[in-house]
Design an enzyme around this catalytic site. Structure first.
Site, PDB file in Angstrom:
ATOM      1  N   ILE A 123       0.578  -1.279   0.052  1.00  8.33           N
ATOM      2  CA  ILE A 123       0.073   0.057   0.085  1.00  8.33           C
ATOM      3  C   ILE A 123       0.840   1.211  -0.029  1.00  8.33           C
ATOM      4  O   ILE A 123       0.588   2.211  -0.767  1.00  8.33           O
ATOM      5  CB  ILE A 123      -1.110   0.122   1.379  1.00  8.33           C
ATOM      6  CG1 ILE A 123      -2.077  -1.065   1.159  1.00  8.33           C
ATOM      7  CG2 ILE A 123      -1.733   1.407   1.288  1.00  8.33           C
ATOM      8  CD1 ILE A 123      -2.778  -1.389   2.483  1.00  8.33           C
ATOM      9  N   ASP A 125      10.097   2.540   7.746  1.00 10.20           N
ATOM     10  CA  ASP A 125       9.956   1.187   7.564  1.00 10.20           C
ATOM     11  C   ASP A 125      11.033   0.268   8.137  1.00 10.20           C
ATOM     12  O   ASP A 125      12.088   0.966   8.664  1.00 10.20           O
ATOM     13  CB  ASP A 125      10.144   1.106   5.936  1.00 10.20           C
ATOM     14  CG  ASP A 125       9.436  -0.525   5.703  1.00 10.20           C
ATOM     15  OD1 ASP A 125       8.261  -0.681   5.609  1.00 10.20           O
ATOM     16  OD2 ASP A 125      10.396  -1.530   5.462  1.00 10.20           O
ATOM     17  N   ALA A 157      -4.687   1.975   7.755  1.00  8.57           N
ATOM     18  CA  ALA A 157      -4.155   0.384   8.130  1.00  8.57           C
ATOM     19  C   ALA A 157      -5.006  -0.504   8.978  1.00  8.57           C
ATOM     20  O   ALA A 157      -6.008  -0.838   8.680  1.00  8.57           O
ATOM     21  CB  ALA A 157      -2.771   0.615   8.675  1.00  8.57           C
ATOM     22  N   ARG A 158      -4.735  -0.079  10.305  1.00  8.16           N
ATOM     23  CA  ARG A 158      -5.530  -0.752  11.389  1.00  8.16           C
ATOM     24  C   ARG A 158      -5.718   0.103  12.663  1.00  8.16           C
ATOM     25  O   ARG A 158      -4.907   1.166  13.048  1.00  8.16           O
ATOM     26  CB  ARG A 158      -4.859  -2.083  11.899  1.00  8.16           C
ATOM     27  CG  ARG A 158      -4.894  -3.111  10.914  1.00  8.16           C
ATOM     28  CD  ARG A 158      -6.223  -3.744  10.750  1.00  8.16           C
ATOM     29  NE  ARG A 158      -6.357  -4.759   9.844  1.00  8.16           N
ATOM     30  CZ  ARG A 158      -6.645  -4.902   8.533  1.00  8.16           C
ATOM     31  NH1 ARG A 158      -6.646  -3.628   7.800  1.00  8.16           N
ATOM     32  NH2 ARG A 158      -6.630  -5.871   7.930  1.00  8.16           N
ATOM     33  N   ASP A 193      -9.934   5.613   8.200  1.00  7.06           N
ATOM     34  CA  ASP A 193     -10.784   4.644   7.614  1.00  7.06           C
ATOM     35  C   ASP A 193     -10.944   3.304   8.561  1.00  7.06           C
ATOM     36  O   ASP A 193     -11.558   2.611   8.304  1.00  7.06           O
ATOM     37  CB  ASP A 193     -10.272   3.894   6.278  1.00  7.06           C
ATOM     38  CG  ASP A 193     -11.244   3.079   5.557  1.00  7.06           C
ATOM     39  OD1 ASP A 193     -12.552   3.555   5.406  1.00  7.06           O
ATOM     40  OD2 ASP A 193     -10.816   1.756   5.207  1.00  7.06           O
ATOM     41  N   GLU A 253     -14.625  -1.660  15.821  1.00  5.67           N
ATOM     42  CA  GLU A 253     -15.520  -1.920  14.579  1.00  5.67           C
ATOM     43  C   GLU A 253     -16.556  -2.664  14.497  1.00  5.67           C
ATOM     44  O   GLU A 253     -16.145  -3.966  15.241  1.00  5.67           O
ATOM     45  CB  GLU A 253     -14.642  -1.966  13.084  1.00  5.67           C
ATOM     46  CG  GLU A 253     -13.373  -0.824  13.190  1.00  5.67           C
ATOM     47  CD  GLU A 253     -12.621  -1.146  11.837  1.00  5.67           C
ATOM     48  OE1 GLU A 253     -12.766  -2.284  11.260  1.00  5.67           O
ATOM     49  OE2 GLU A 253     -11.828  -0.223  11.602  1.00  5.67           O
ATOM     50  N   HIS A 256     -14.075   1.527   7.242  1.00  2.51           N
ATOM     51  CA  HIS A 256     -13.238   0.616   6.688  1.00  2.51           C
ATOM     52  C   HIS A 256     -13.482   0.196   5.488  1.00  2.51           C
ATOM     53  O   HIS A 256     -13.892  -1.154   5.094  1.00  2.51           O
ATOM     54  CB  HIS A 256     -13.239  -0.448   7.702  1.00  2.51           C
ATOM     55  CG  HIS A 256     -12.054  -1.229   7.812  1.00  2.51           C
ATOM     56  ND1 HIS A 256     -11.529  -2.315   8.712  1.00  2.51           N
ATOM     57  CD2 HIS A 256     -11.040  -1.541   6.693  1.00  2.51           C
ATOM     58  CE1 HIS A 256     -10.439  -2.713   8.395  1.00  2.51           C
ATOM     59  NE2 HIS A 256     -10.037  -2.394   7.063  1.00  2.51           N
TER      60      HIS A 256
END
Length: 331
Positions: free
Chosen positions: A154, A173, A233-234, A258, A263, A282
Site C-alpha cells: 500500500i 519502515d 491500516a488498522r 478509515d 469496529e 473501513h
C-alpha cells in the site's frame, strides 16, 4: 476439494463467494457464518475474512490451509494453526487490487482532512452559508511533505499516486534501505524524527502486536504542528484519545481515519464528535478492482494448492504440515 467460506454475509463477501463458485465449480464451497459451528468436519481449505480461533479448528482433521481473503491476518490464531500442521496465508495487497484501492482512498482522506470536508459539507446544508465566521483557509496538498509509515504494498502504491502532487516524500519502515526512488527512508526507531518534518503522516503499516499503539501521545506530539494524520491500516496502531486531544488542541490540523479500534464504528464513538476528523467505515479496499482481484487470486491459490504449491502469502511454517507444500520457485 471441500472448502469452507467463513465470512459475514455482507454484499462483498457474498459476491466473492458467488464468483468463486462460478470460476471454481469443481470444488464444494460451504458457507460458514461467524459464531456458528463448522458446516462440515472434512473441510480441506478454509477461506476466511475475519477471526479464526483455536476452538474453530477443533475436529477439522483434514484442514490443511487457512487462506485469508485480505492482507490482514491478526484475527487468526496462527500459533494454534501451526501446532496443528495447518498453513496460514494472507492475500498480498499487490495481488488483489487492495493496495491500489487503499492507496486511492488514502489520497481521498488526505484531501478531505486538508479541505475540512466535514465542516464544508455542513456549511452547504445551512440556509445562509455565512462564511464570515470561518477563521482560516484550507490546506493544499501540493508541494507539502508526506511521511508514509509502512513502505509495503500500500505504501508503495501511495508513493506513485502522490508524485503528481509534487510532494516531498519520506517513509518509515523496518527496511528503509528499500524505500522507492525519491523517497527518504527512516528506520522504525526514527519514527519521531521522520514525522516531525511532515505536513502529512499516513499509516500504512501492518496491525501487528509489535505495532500496537505505535502512534501514542508522545509520537503525536512529535508530529509537526498543523499536520494532518491519516490511517488506512488498522485501528490498533494509534491512541484514539491522544489523537482526539491533539486535534482539539489545534496541534494537528485534522485527521482522516478509515479504521478505528472498535469496529464497526458506533454512533457514540468520541471521534465522531470532532468535525476535523473524517471517519469512514473501513471501506478503503472495497472496490470493483479488489472484488475481481481477490476472487482471481483465491482461485489461483486453490489451483496451486491442489498441485502442492504453497500460496505466496504464507505467514507460518508448520513443522509437520498435514499437507506438504513446496515453494513455487522450487519448480
Amino acid at each position: 476439494m471441500i472448502i469452507g467460506y467463513l465470512a459475514k454475509q455482507d454484499l462483498y463477501a457474498v459476491e466473492v463467494l458467488r464468483m468463486l463458485k462460478t470460476a471454481q465449480a469443481q470444488h464444494d464451497f460451504l458457507t460458514w457464518l461467524p459464531g456458528e459451528k463448522a458446516p462440515a468436519m472434512d473441510l480441506e481449505v478454509l477461506i476466511a475474512t475475519g477471526t479464526v480461533d483455536a476452538g474453530q479448528l477443533e475436529g477439522l482433521s483434514k484442514l490443511g490451509l487457512i487462506q485469508l481473503a485480505s492482507a490482514g491476518y491478526e484475527g487468526v490464531d496462527v500459533e494454534a494453526a501451526t501446532k496443528n500442521g495447518i498453513w496460514v496465508a494472507s492475500a498480498p495487497t499487490t495481488k488483489t487490487g487492495n493496495g491500489e484501492s487503499v492507496a486511492e482512498f488514502a489520497v481521498l482522506l488526505m484531501l478531505s482532512a486538508s479541505r475540512r470536508l466535514n465542516e464544508e459539507l455542513a456549511w452547504t446544508r445551512t440556509s445562509a452559508q455565512d462564511r464570515a465566521g470561518k477563521p482560516e483557509v484550507n490546506l493544499a496538498l501540493y508541494g507539502k511533505t508526506v511521511c508514509i509509515v509502512g513502505l509495503g504494498g500500500i505504501g508503495n502504491f501511495l508513493v506513485e499516486r502522490l508524485r503528481g502532487f509534487k510532494v516531498v516524500l519520506t517513509g518509515v519502515d523496518n527496511h528503509p534501505e528499500h524505500a522507492p526512488a525519491g523517497v527518504k527512508g527512516y528506520g522504525i526507531h526514527q519514527l519521531k524524527e521522520a514525522v516531525s518534518a511532515a505536513d502529512y503522516v499516513v499509516l500504512a503499516v501492518p496491525g501487528t502486536r509489535e505495532n500496537e499503539n505505535l502512534i501514542n501521545e508522545e509520537v503525536l506530539q512529535s508530529i509537526k504542528t498543523g499536520a494532518v494524520l491519516v490511517n488506512v491500516a488498522r485501528g490498533i496502531l494509534m491512541s484514539e484519545s491522544a489523537l482526539l486531544g491533539a486535534v482539539r488542541s489545534g496541534h494537528l490540523y485534522g485527521a482522516g481515519l478509515d479504521v478505528v479500534k472498535d469496529e464497526p464504528v458506533m454512533p457514540d464513538n468520541p471521534l465522531l464528535t470532532e468535525p476535523r476528523i473524517m471517519v469512514t467505515p473501513h471501506i478503503a479496499g472495497s472496490t470493483d478492482l479488489m472484488l475481481r482481484g481477490t476472487t482471481q487470486y483465491l482461485g489461483e491459490v486453490l489451483t496451486k494448492y491442489r498441485e502442492g504449491i504453497r500460496p505466496e502469502g504464507v505467514v507460518n511454517e508448520p513443522t509437520q504440515p498435514r499437507v506438504p507444500l513446496r515453494s513455487a520457485s522450487a519448480d
